[in-house]
Design a protein around this motif. Sequence first.
Motif, PDB file in Angstrom:
ATOM      1  N   ALA A 155      -2.907  -7.761   5.606  1.00 35.58           N
ATOM      2  CA  ALA A 155      -2.013  -6.724   6.151  1.00 35.58           C
ATOM      3  C   ALA A 155      -1.178  -6.090   5.039  1.00 35.58           C
ATOM      4  O   ALA A 155      -0.973  -4.865   5.038  1.00 35.58           O
ATOM      5  CB  ALA A 155      -1.108  -7.329   7.222  1.00 35.58           C
ATOM      6  N   ARG A 156      -0.719  -6.887   4.071  1.00 25.74           N
ATOM      7  CA  ARG A 156       0.067  -6.329   2.962  1.00 25.74           C
ATOM      8  C   ARG A 156      -0.783  -5.406   2.093  1.00 25.74           C
ATOM      9  O   ARG A 156      -0.310  -4.357   1.623  1.00 25.74           O
ATOM     10  CB  ARG A 156       0.667  -7.465   2.126  1.00 25.74           C
ATOM     11  N   ASN A 159      -1.267  -2.187   3.974  1.00 26.69           N
ATOM     12  CA  ASN A 159      -0.002  -1.447   3.959  1.00 26.69           C
ATOM     13  C   ASN A 159       0.197  -0.770   2.603  1.00 26.69           C
ATOM     14  O   ASN A 159       0.636   0.385   2.540  1.00 26.69           O
ATOM     15  CB  ASN A 159       1.157  -2.386   4.282  1.00 26.69           C
ATOM     16  N   GLU A 163       0.521   3.194   1.936  1.00 27.13           N
ATOM     17  CA  GLU A 163       1.676   3.789   1.254  1.00 27.13           C
ATOM     18  C   GLU A 163       1.238   4.621   0.060  1.00 27.13           C
ATOM     19  O   GLU A 163       1.790   5.711  -0.197  1.00 27.13           O
ATOM     20  CB  GLU A 163       2.638   2.681   0.802  1.00 27.13           C
TER      21      GLU A 163
END
Length: 169
Positions: A155-156, A159, A163
């Motif tokens: 998930a990081r 993300n 971004e």
Amino acid sequence: MTNLEKNRNAKNVVINEIRDKLGKAKSVVLVQSRGLTVEQDTLLRSSIRKAGGIDYKVYKNTMMERAIEGTDYSGLKEHLAGPTAVAFSYEDATAAASAISKHLKAMPLLQFKASAIDGEVYDAAKTKAIADIPPRDVLISRLLGSFKSPMGAFARVINAVAEKKAEEA
């Protein structure tokens, strides 16, 4: 009713009690507890009661032999020699062995004889290994925790990619 009939009826009551416990048990652990002091025995029984879902009792070997005959636990018959205490675990198959294992170092006269889980009989050494297995809920939480870590990392990364795309746009 004669004394012989009364005695036979009393034995049948005990045998039926054991069979009832065997029918509900997920595992059975046989323990040699000869030589324990009253204080040690009281501490052991108290600890087992607090663990929950476990019955611990001393039965005559002949009663145990008759009760386990024809059951999944019949393999325990060869371990029924000398004074034997029995722990029936109803909720977690490892609970009885684990609760008893906590006292082995402090009570050197307390020893595993054997155990049976799902019809499989284990000797004293394997029973000790079973006692070291964490309870089911701990194993499940560890499994879920191992799933969570890679998902969080994934998930990081997603993300961070999102971004970066937003900055470029």
